[in-house]
Design an enzyme around this catalytic site. Structure first.
Site, PDB file in Angstrom:
ATOM      1  N   GLY A   1     -10.610  13.969 -45.225  1.00  0.00           N
ATOM      2  CA  GLY A   1      -9.413  13.520 -44.525  1.00  0.00           C
ATOM      3  C   GLY A   1      -8.228  13.562 -45.483  1.00  0.00           C
ATOM      4  CB  CYS A   2      -4.609  14.047 -44.894  1.00  0.00           C
ATOM      5  SG  CYS A   2      -4.490  13.088 -43.375  1.00  0.00           S
ATOM      6  CE1 TYR A   3      -1.793   8.352 -44.793  1.00  0.00           C
ATOM      7  CE2 TYR A   3      -3.177   8.419 -42.840  1.00  0.00           C
ATOM      8  CZ  TYR A   3      -1.932   8.291 -43.414  1.00  0.00           C
ATOM      9  OH  TYR A   3      -0.823   8.107 -42.628  1.00  0.00           O
TER      10      TYR A   3
END
Ligand SMILES: NC(=O)c1ccc[n+]([C@@H]2O[C@H](COP(=O)([O-])OP(=O)(O)OC[C@H]3O[C@@H](n4cnc5c(N)ncnc54)[C@H](OP(=O)(O)O)[C@@H]3O)[C@@H](O)[C@H]2O)c1
Length: 355
Positions: free
Chosen positions: A151-153
């Site tokens: 995921g990006c975060y």
């Protein structure tokens, strides 16, 4: 040449994959799908791709296995729940799978089912899937069949914390307090290319708000990142609050930490510079700098700044990346390069776009 296909070619990460893969010297993009735009040329939906690709969107249904099996690698730029239904057949056919969604990120089946409210279609395959964060996991990625692209975060959080966790593990000493606060902001493309009232121009522009405050799906992935992926021997309590900011792409995560007495003895600027000195895509900024999202826009770079204040026992780590590139499509291509024994940088030496 690597024969590649993309499921979900009308979304933001899908079109970003097209942009990157079309310029990749070792990849031939064979097809891409969209149920809503089947039969439409890609360039009719994205004029930015006129002259770049002549591909036409293919429908996505039960009869796609033959088309998919003719590829060396299939990217799923789809919502969660799609890749898991195809992955076993693709693996049997010898095709590598890179899922940009969450089907293969969480190694705990229970965590996946709790946070995504979805039963898993291939729990056995999940066990052998590899978390695709190259700066941590590149040896395992090289031999994987199925990659769960992070995921990006979590990408910002895990790489933002890696030098500290590694340092703690090596010394066997707690260098930071248990409590970690991650205050993160994303551009609106992070929510995908969907029509929704909350994502209207008038709702998101000149506005700033938190979301998922009570619990966001990336929290268990960040926790897994510290405990399993980085093998932390210490117990950490993570408070993670994401925000939506009125920009199109970009992500800034500010990680707030409290240093222990031993942690104050470490020169963290130097520790981060040493930890990432050989990582092409992770840039540790000089002391006193503050990173901005513009400095990484459209590139696969992550930039990190460190602010250490021993008087207050504070360590602040600032991390920026483009959510669609290092946070999604670029990282997926970095993983693909490893899967096919190419240097990770092939096709990814993209200079950030300014202004
Ligand atoms: N946006 C980001 O910054 C970001 C960052 C990291 C990870 N991700 C993850 O990457 C994935 C894609 O994100 P996105 O932002 O590109 O999403 P998006 O813009 O909403 O696009 C989703 C794509 O998937 C297709 N699709 C939707 N449901 C499908 C289904 N059941 N079967 C087959 N195709 C389907 C859609 O086309 P049709 O409906 O026409 O088929 C569309 O092309 C998500 O899982 C997201 O969480 C996104």
């Amino acid at each position: 040449m690597i024969k590649a296909g993309i499921v979900g070619g009308t979304g933001y990460t899908g079109v970003e994959l097209v942009r990157i893969l079309s310029a990749h010297p070792q990849v031939e993009l064979q097809w891409l799908t969209s149920r809503s735009e089947a039969g439409t040329p890609v360039a009719d939906i994205f004029p930015s791709l006129r002259g770049v690709t002549n591909l036409v969107y293919q429908d996505f249904g039960d009869d796609n296995l033959k088309m998919m099996s003719a590829c060396d690698v299939v990217f799923f730029a789809t919502p969660h729940g799609v890749a898991m239904k195809q992955a076993e057949d693709l693996v049997k056919a010898g095709v590598k799978v890179i899922d940009l969604a969450a089907d293969f990120r969480l190694q705990s089946l229970q965590e996946f089912e709790t946070w995504y409210n979805h039963s898993h279609a291939c729990p056995d395959l999940l066990k052998s899937a590899v978390y695709g964060l190259p700066e941590v996991n590149r040896k395992r990625i090289a031999n994987a069949q199925v990659i769960g692209n992070p995921g990006c975060y979590p990408t910002t959080a895990i790489l933002g914390m890696k030098p500290i966790i590694d340092n703690q593990n090596q010394t066997g000493t707690a260098l930071i307090d248990k409590r970690i606060v991650i205050d993160a902001k994303s551009g609106v493309s992070g929510a995908g290319r969907q029509a929704s009232l909350a994502l209207n121009y008038a709702e998101t522009t000149d506005n700033f708000k938190a979301y998922g405050v009570a619990g966001h799906r990336h929290l268990p992935e960040i926790e897994q990142g510290l405990s399993l992926i980085l093998n932390s021997q210490f117990d950490h309590k993570i408070r993670f609050v994401p925000h939506l900011v009125p920009m199109i792409r970009g992500m800034l995560s500010t990680i707030h930490l409290e240093l222990t007495e031993q942690g104050k003895q470490v020169d963290w600027q130097q520790a981060y510079e040493e930890a990432y000195q050989n990582e092409v895509f992770v840039d540790v900024l000089p002391s006193g700098s503050v990173p901005d999202t513009r400095s990484v826009r459209a590139s696969n770079k992550m930039r990190i700044a460190i602010v250490q204040n021993n008087e207050r026992a504070e360590l602040t780590i600032l991390v920026v990346q483009d959510n669609l590139v290092k946070g999604a499509a670029g990282q997926a291509v970095q993983n693909m390069n490893s899967l096919f024994a190419l240097p990770e940088t092939v096709g990814l030496e993209i200079v950030p776009v300014v202004p």
